[in-house]
Write an enzyme that holds these catalytic residues in place. Structure first.
Site, PDB file in Angstrom:
ATOM      1  N   GLU A 172     -61.617  58.583   9.635  1.00 52.75           N
ATOM      2  CA  GLU A 172     -62.817  57.820  10.007  1.00 52.75           C
ATOM      3  C   GLU A 172     -64.103  58.567   9.651  1.00 52.75           C
ATOM      4  O   GLU A 172     -64.283  59.720  10.032  1.00 52.75           O
ATOM      5  CB  GLU A 172     -62.771  57.545  11.520  1.00 52.75           C
ATOM      6  CG  GLU A 172     -63.887  56.635  11.983  1.00 52.75           C
ATOM      7  CD  GLU A 172     -63.778  56.266  13.462  1.00 52.75           C
ATOM      8  OE1 GLU A 172     -62.660  56.197  13.994  1.00 52.75           O
ATOM      9  OE2 GLU A 172     -64.830  56.067  14.081  1.00 52.75           O
ATOM     10  N   ASP A 225     -48.209  67.658  18.102  1.00 51.87           N
ATOM     11  CA  ASP A 225     -47.697  66.300  18.331  1.00 51.87           C
ATOM     12  C   ASP A 225     -48.824  65.427  18.900  1.00 51.87           C
ATOM     13  O   ASP A 225     -49.071  65.421  20.100  1.00 51.87           O
ATOM     14  CB  ASP A 225     -46.511  66.410  19.307  1.00 51.87           C
ATOM     15  CG  ASP A 225     -45.872  65.070  19.598  1.00 51.87           C
ATOM     16  OD1 ASP A 225     -46.498  64.030  19.334  1.00 51.87           O
ATOM     17  OD2 ASP A 225     -44.747  65.066  20.121  1.00 51.87           O
ATOM     18  N   LYS A 263     -61.430  56.605  23.586  1.00 55.71           N
ATOM     19  CA  LYS A 263     -61.043  56.592  22.165  1.00 55.71           C
ATOM     20  C   LYS A 263     -61.964  57.522  21.378  1.00 55.71           C
ATOM     21  O   LYS A 263     -61.527  58.269  20.500  1.00 55.71           O
ATOM     22  CB  LYS A 263     -61.108  55.160  21.624  1.00 55.71           C
ATOM     23  CG  LYS A 263     -60.546  54.990  20.215  1.00 55.71           C
ATOM     24  CD  LYS A 263     -61.548  55.240  19.115  1.00 55.71           C
ATOM     25  CE  LYS A 263     -60.928  55.023  17.739  1.00 55.71           C
ATOM     26  NZ  LYS A 263     -61.864  55.351  16.645  1.00 55.71           N
ATOM     27  N   HIS A 274     -72.481  55.524  10.436  1.00 55.61           N
ATOM     28  CA  HIS A 274     -71.298  55.084   9.696  1.00 55.61           C
ATOM     29  C   HIS A 274     -71.661  54.605   8.303  1.00 55.61           C
ATOM     30  O   HIS A 274     -70.871  54.658   7.394  1.00 55.61           O
ATOM     31  CB  HIS A 274     -70.650  53.894  10.427  1.00 55.61           C
ATOM     32  CG  HIS A 274     -69.678  54.285  11.471  1.00 55.61           C
ATOM     33  ND1 HIS A 274     -68.341  54.361  11.224  1.00 55.61           N
ATOM     34  CD2 HIS A 274     -69.836  54.621  12.765  1.00 55.61           C
ATOM     35  CE1 HIS A 274     -67.724  54.722  12.336  1.00 55.61           C
ATOM     36  NE2 HIS A 274     -68.610  54.891  13.282  1.00 55.61           N
TER      37      HIS A 274
END
Ligand code: MEV
Length: 436
Positions: free
Chosen positions: A84, A283, A267, A386
């Protein structure tokens, strides 16, 4: 027409080259298309092909370096593997702001993992619980006998508790074995110990043992980090520093009150956490699952997802952020010890304090990432940051040459039209007015 089947006997026995050939024919890939499966230089194909089954190649994600991080006074360059845009830049930027007040202060609990042993068909659950607890010393000794290496390195089974649970299939006992995993992730040690203890635990309970497995809700293996973000450095073109502090506190309050916002807030934290976890070969599913469950588990009213961070304004009007999350990351065993890129990334981190230090760094990155997202959201919105990288990709896809990209990006952003059709038009216009 040949009938295709995914049943390929002995696929696992083929060499990497042979498997690639099968897949290439199956998918009708050209030689050029199939080249993406080739291993990147510097990676020994043997290592990757031993890590998982049926390997045909490597999947390369961008690996970026977050700068400016200072954790407990030590300088870090942080490797982050993520697809991202903006995440690495945002973390670096947040870390720069935190530096003005000494960077991140972090701590980690002992690296204690929990293993579960499920016991069914127990006639007297309360009595059984006491019988198991009464044999604790012998059970812990039996667990430690399974992993003398771990004990030699200062780890090993530490404690045992027993819970009585009401389930849709009746009452069950669950024994929790607490194991200090030191610098390992702990999965193998804990699972082996649980399997070894299960028959005796079941005998003591007068029932039968079924599940014997680690819990990813690693509430005994937490990492914590805090940082102060000076108000005067938070100002934007349209808001003063103190106004930005208030806006971030308002954004945070919504995450506390509303699970729909908390999920997105968390998130954003995991953008940073998972990128470092992945870059160091750990992991990431275990960490993700643990973090999201912890966000609900620690909520006092139960079952409601809460943010993994807190934000407050201190007496000087600066913004103080904290984070606490389970961080079951290791440095020995697993991909961290064998994957060449993970090994290089661990070296880059210059860790001297083992897996607990890595956990502290990860917590600091999670906090940085969350702060950066809140700051953007509470001020100019998230899209501007972004957009530049996105526009660069679009310009390149539209065929802009390296010397044209900057100008195309500038115009796409100014026109609020970051689309490939517009990018193609701009490239053509530019070439018409100034042919190469
Ligand atoms: C995007 O990957 C992450 C954010 O949505 C996080 C947030 O809203 O806090 C920006």
């Amino acid at each position: 027409m040949t009938l295709r089947t995914s049943e390929i006997p002995g696929f696992y026995k083929l060499s990497v080259e042979e498997r690639r050939k099968v897949v290439r024919e199956w998918a009708g890939l050209t030689e050029e298309e199939a080249r993406v499966y080739e291993f990147p230089p510097g990676i020994d194909p043997g290592i990757l092909s031993r890590m998982i089954e049926n390997v045909i190649g490597a999947f390369a994600l961008p690996l970026g370096i977050a700068t400016n991080f200072q954790v407990n006074g030590k300088e870090y360059l942080i490797p982050m593997a993520i697809e991202e845009p903006s995440v690495v830049a945002a973390a670096s930027n947040a870390a720069k702001l935190a530096r003005a007040r000494g960077g991140f202060q972090a701590q980690a609990t002992d690296p204690v993992m929990i293993g579960q042993i499920q016991i069914l068909d127990v006639a007297d659950p309360a009595g059984a619980r006491f019988r198991i607890l009464g044999a604790k010393a012998a059970l812990l000794a039996a667990a430690n006998a399974k992993d003398p290496m771990l004990v030699r390195f200062g780890g090993g089974a530490r404690d045992l508790s027993v819970r009585i649970l009401s389930t849709p299939r009746g009452t069950m006992l669950v024994a929790h074995l607490l194991v200090d995993a030191r610098d390992a992730g702990g999965m193998n040690a804990v699972n082996t110990m649980c399997e070894a203890l299960a028959p005796e635990v079941a005998r003591l309970a007068g029932g039968r043992a079924v599940l014997r497995i680690i819990s990813n809700l690693a509430v005994e293996r937490l990492a914590r980090a805090t940082a102060t973000f000076p108000a005067e450095l938070l100002k934007t073109d349209s808001a003063t520093g103190p106004e930005v502090v208030e806006a971030i506190l308002d954004a945070y309050a919504l995450a506390v009150a509303d699970p729909f916002r908390a999920a997105t807030h968390n998130k954003g934290i995991m953008n940073g956490v998972s990128a470092v976890v992945l870059a160091t070969g750990n992991d990431f599913r275990a960490i993700e699952s643990g973090a999201h469950t912890y966000a609900a588990y620690r909520a006092e009213d139960g079952g409601v997802v809460r943010p993994l961070t807190t934000y407050e304004k201190n007496a000087s009007g600066d913004l103080v952020g904290t984070i606490e999350l389970p961080t079951a990351v290791g440095l020995i065993g697993g991909a961290t010890a064998v994957h060449p890129t993970a090994k290089a990334n661990v070296k880059l981190l210059r860790l001297t304090g083992g897996a607990q230090e890595l956990a502290q760094v990860i917590a600091a990155v999670g906090l940085a990432q969350n702060f950066a997202a809140l700051r953007a959201l509470a001020t100019e919105g998230i899209q501007r940051g972004h957009m530049e990288l996105h526009a660069r990709n679009i310009a390149a896809m539209a065929g802009a040459r390296p010397d044209e990209v900057d100008r195309v990006v500038e115009r796409l952003i100014a026109e609020h039209a970051i689309r490939i059709d517009r990018a193609r038009e701009i490239v053509e216009e530019m070439r018409r007015s100034a042919p190469a």
